[in-house]
Design an enzyme around this catalytic site. Structure first.
Site: not given
Ligand SMILES: [Zn+2]
Length: 278
Positions: A143-144, A147, A199
């Site tokens: 997830h990170e 980004h 997100e």
């Molecule tokens: Zn996030």
């Protein structure tokens, strides 16, 4: 390869080049990144991230909160990252040149981030506090990393800068893409808040990265359940920079069919290659 894929590939190969549709890709769907992000040079942002990251490491080391290289949890994190990173370039070609770094910070925060340029920090409050499994840790890191790959920070800073500069300058900058202003530092990248859309994209791209690395993307569901129950006390920091919607778990479940085949294949591949399964 199923029949649909074969037909799609055959059709694509007969299209004239000028009208060639992008090859249908397996996995989650991502849109075109915002053109506005070009106002902030990627190199500049990556340099800023490197500076902020080394400040973070220094501060953590001064407090004896920086896990040493031979710390078992540090080794675990780096192993997970090492399996994810080879799949990063499919989402951002620049990632091949990034000087990836992973650190574990001994602090209670339920937090993790990946700065532009591949600078990853995970806090022990998240990894150990929530007793993350390898699969769950891979989903968080995915997830990170997503980004960073999808340049959400770059886009957010560009939008903020534009608001500050005012609409009168907009056409000039958009036309030339020559923005070279200095954006304020001071830990900005660590506390950046992303939009709901960012997100969702980080969730889905993160699931695919985890699946490609051979981690079970279904861990996204258990991860979020852990986050939510941790949130019943004091709100974890990760949740404050990661606005949560009630339907987040549902959304992850909805995307699982896109990534489960990738995971199943990676798993059977590694079995064939004789890799020891966890
Ligand atoms: Zn996030």
């Amino acid at each position: 390869m199923n029949r649909g894929t074969i037909i799609a590939l055959v059709v694509c190969s007969f299209l004239p080049l000028a009208h060639a549709a992008p090859e249908p890709r397996e996995g989650v769907k991502v849109g075109q990144p915002s053109a506005m992000r070009k106002l902030v040079p990627a190199e500049g942002l990556e340099r800023q991230a490197t500076q902020e990251f080394s400040q973070l490491k220094q501060q953590a080391a001064a407090k004896k909160a920086l896990a040493p290289d031979d710390h078992p949890q540090m080794r675990r994190l780096r192993q997970i990252a090492a399996r994810i990173i080879p799949h990063a370039a499919r989402f951002n070609a620049r990632a091949q040149q990034w000087q990836w770094e992973v650190v574990l910070i001994g602090a209670q925060q339920v937090n993790a981030f990946c700065m532009p340029g591949g600078k990853i920090a995970v806090f022990s409050g998240l990894l150990l506090g929530l007793q993350l499994t390898d699969d769950e840790a891979a989903v968080v890191m995915g997830h990170e990393i997503a980004h960073a790959l999808r340049e959400h920070a770059r886009e957010r800073i560009a939008k903020t800068e534009l608001t500050r500069l005012g609409a009168s300058l907009l056409s000039e900058f958009v036309g030339g893409g020559k923005y070279s202003g200095v954006f304020s530092a001071g830990g900005q990248l660590m506390t950046l808040k992303f939009s709901r859309d960012d997100e969702t994209e980080a969730d889905t791209v993160g699931l695919e990265l985890a699946a490609r690395a051979g981690y079970d993307p279904r861990a996204g569901v258990t991860l979020w359940k852990k986050m939510m129950s941790a949130n019943k006390g004091a709100p974890p920091q990760w949740l404050s920079t990661h606005p949560s919607g009630n339907n987040r778990i549902e959304e992850i479940e909805r995307h699982l069919p896109d990534v489960m085949p990738i995971y199943e294949r990676t798993k059977s591949q590694s079995r064939q290659d004789g890799v020891v399964q966890r």
